[in-house]
Design a protein around this motif. Structure first.
Motif, PDB file in Angstrom:
ATOM      1  N   ARG A  80       1.654   1.261   5.095  1.00 51.14           N
ATOM      2  CA  ARG A  80       1.260   0.538   6.297  1.00 51.14           C
ATOM      3  C   ARG A  80       2.444   0.211   7.205  1.00 51.14           C
TER       4      ARG A  80
ATOM      5  N   GLN B 176      -7.207  -1.028  -8.734  1.00 49.65           N
ATOM      6  CA  GLN B 176      -6.400  -1.057  -7.507  1.00 49.65           C
ATOM      7  C   GLN B 176      -7.180  -1.694  -6.369  1.00 49.65           C
TER       8      GLN B 176
ATOM      9  N   ILE C  23      -4.613   7.894   1.272  1.00 50.97           N
ATOM     10  CA  ILE C  23      -4.523   7.549  -0.144  1.00 50.97           C
ATOM     11  C   ILE C  23      -4.026   8.767  -0.901  1.00 50.97           C
TER      12      ILE C  23
ATOM     13  N   GLU D 183      -6.058  -5.129  -4.352  1.00 52.54           N
ATOM     14  CA  GLU D 183      -5.781  -5.118  -2.917  1.00 52.54           C
ATOM     15  C   GLU D 183      -6.797  -5.953  -2.139  1.00 52.54           C
TER      16      GLU D 183
ATOM     17  N   TYR E 107      -9.584   0.242   4.474  1.00 53.58           N
ATOM     18  CA  TYR E 107      -8.297   0.873   4.203  1.00 53.58           C
ATOM     19  C   TYR E 107      -7.993   1.858   5.325  1.00 53.58           C
TER      20      TYR E 107
ATOM     21  N   THR F 225       0.832  -1.211   0.000  1.00 56.89           N
ATOM     22  CA  THR F 225       0.000   0.000   0.000  1.00 56.89           C
ATOM     23  C   THR F 225       0.866   1.260   0.000  1.00 56.89           C
TER      24      THR F 225
END
Length: 476
Positions: free
Chosen positions: A104, A464, A349, A468, A345, A92
């Motif tokens: 992360r 994406q 971002i 993920e 999440y 990520t």
């Protein structure tokens, strides 16, 4: 867990280095020589402070990597990461600065230091070391991700649920009843390629699996999933799993074919999509017709034993491909997938990933009938984004709210994100929920140009989220 920075010896060395700047200059000569080397599936990326040697994933084979540091304090420390750790920790926030909180494995402690979590090892790195680590991670993970995506694209497997059980890794194509599965096995055994030369003598029955092959070229391996440790499907249905052996890929590349992808096709290795189609349209009908009179079976009963999974790997209904969408409501399955991804999440971002998405969908829903239901739901979502407040702190008097207020709030979000470096995933989640509600409940007047822009902006974000949700957040 190894807490490297807590070791007294390392702390003492670090204090000495900081006290004597000249010593730091001497130690700089110990830096690695930057380079990038790639040989087959082996990738080595080196920055002055960090080096990562990675074995990239290949088809069903998992990858791994080893991380080294040039810093004298960490010299000799080798951190090994398995396939799952690479995906869940490093993947990520690629190509974002360490201080954006998009990655992360990083936590900023102060202006010059970061806490880094790699596998089961935790250590403290300087800003420069962290930047070097991120540069290495970006290159490695880009290639790692590319390998996985190429594998799934080549085998046309995205729409099937991935399973990894009892050393069997594959994709669930559909399900059948036990009676039909036994007939499928019996037919494969009777029409083993060693027993005849008809067009149907193309099987080899191995234990509980069915190998579709002419003896020279394997097309596919089919296995049942009915392990007693797993919960059976209703009415004793059995999942049909598509599997390809790693050994088979290796044997291809030792031969005349340089890459296993070159062998994909009707005369070589079948894709998951084609295998499902062949089983449902050719093999199973042939099996049923062959045994129908011989065993006095009911064709309707056997056909009723087939559960043909429709839709994507997350259980949704069959979706129109993004490029083929002409109806605005066909965007909803993709938006729901993205919203599910944003909901779990926890990192920020990069704003660049969301800017065109916000703008395109706001333009798409701009001409919505003002009588849309749930305006209070829409406004509460948008005010939570705008004010960063809790539900209880938002004014409860919603009698004055209109869709015009909602559009003003949405336009403010476009202006905000266009001037932002990164976005909080919670905000993106709320805005996506708002898009879903408006499209699901509103009467929207939109142009072809607006729909096309929305589709174009949706594609990379959905790809994406798909990657993920399938490979990074699989255990969440």
């Amino acid at each position: 867990m190894s807490n490297i920075w807590r070791n007294g010896k390392y702390n003492l060395i670090e204090k000495i280095i900081r006290r004597y700047p000249d010593l730091q200059e001497v130690l700089e000569t110990c830096n690695f020589q930057p380079s990038i080397k790639r040989e087959a599936s082996r990738l080595i990326v080196v920055q002055p402070k960090v080096a990562i040697a990675c074995n990239l994933p290949k088809a069903f084979t998992e990858g791994n990597c080893e991380i080294d540091f040039s810093n004298i304090i960490l010299r000799g420390l080798k951190i090994s990461l398995k396939h799952e750790e690479i995906l869940t920790q490093l993947m990520t926030g690629l190509n974002t600065p360490p201080d954006w909180s998009c990655r992360r494995f990083l936590k900023q402690l102060d202006q010059n230091n970061f806490q880094v979590n790699l596998g089961k090892t935790t250590l403290i790195l300087s800003e420069l070391e962290t930047l070097n680590l991120c540069l290495c991670v970006d290159k490695v993970c880009q290639e790692y991700k590319k390998s996985i995506i190429e594998f799934e694209n080549t085998l046309e497997s995205w729409d099937f649920e991935f399973v990894d059980i009892a050393n069997i890794r594959g994709f669930i194509l559909f399900s059948v009843g036990q009676k039909l599965w036994k007939l499928m096995q019996q037919f494969a055994d009777e029409f083993d390629y060693s027993k005849g030369k008809s067009e149907w003598h193309l099987f080899h029955h191995e234990d509980i699996s069915i190998r579709v092959s002419r003896g020279i070229r394997d097309h596919a391996f089919i296995l049942p999933r009915f392990d007693s440790d797993l919960s059976l499907l209703p009415n004793n249905k059995i999942n049909i799993i598509y599997k390809i052996n790693d050994i088979y890929f290796q044997s291809i590349e030792r031969g005349k074919v340089t890459y296993w992808q070159q062998d994909i096709g009707l005369r070589g290795t079948w894709t998951a999509k084609y295998t499902k189609q062949w089983l449902l349209e050719k093999y199973i009908p042939k099996v049923i017709s062959y045994y129908l009179d011989k065993f006095k079976l009911s064709e309707a009963e056997l056909l009723n034993e087939i559960i043909n999974y429709k839709g994507d790997a997350y259980g949704g209904k069959l979706r129109v491909q993004i490029k083929e969408i002409n109806e605005i409501k066909d965007l909803l399955p993709y938006l729901r997938n993205i919203q599910s991804w944003l909901h779990i999440y926890k990192e920020n971002i990069a704003a660049t990933l969301l800017q065109s998405y916000y703008q395109a969908f706001i333009d798409l829903v701009r001409n919505t009938d003002c009588s849309i239901t749930g305006i209070d739901y829409i406004m509460r979502n948008l005010l939570r984004v705008k004010w960063k407040n809790t539900q209880e702190e938002i004014p409860r008097d919603s009698t004055h709210w209109t869709f015009k207020h909602a559009m003003n709030c949405l336009d403010e979000q476009v202006a905000r994100i266009n001037n932002s470096k990164y976005e909080n995933s919670f905000k993106a989640d709320l805005i996506t929920r708002t898009f879903i509600w408006i499209i699901e409940n509103g009467k929207i007047n939109f142009s072809q140009a607006q729909l096309n822009a929305a589709k174009h902006a949706l594609q990379p974000l959905w790809e994406q989220s798909r990657f993920e949700m399938r490979h990074v957040y699989v255990n969440r």
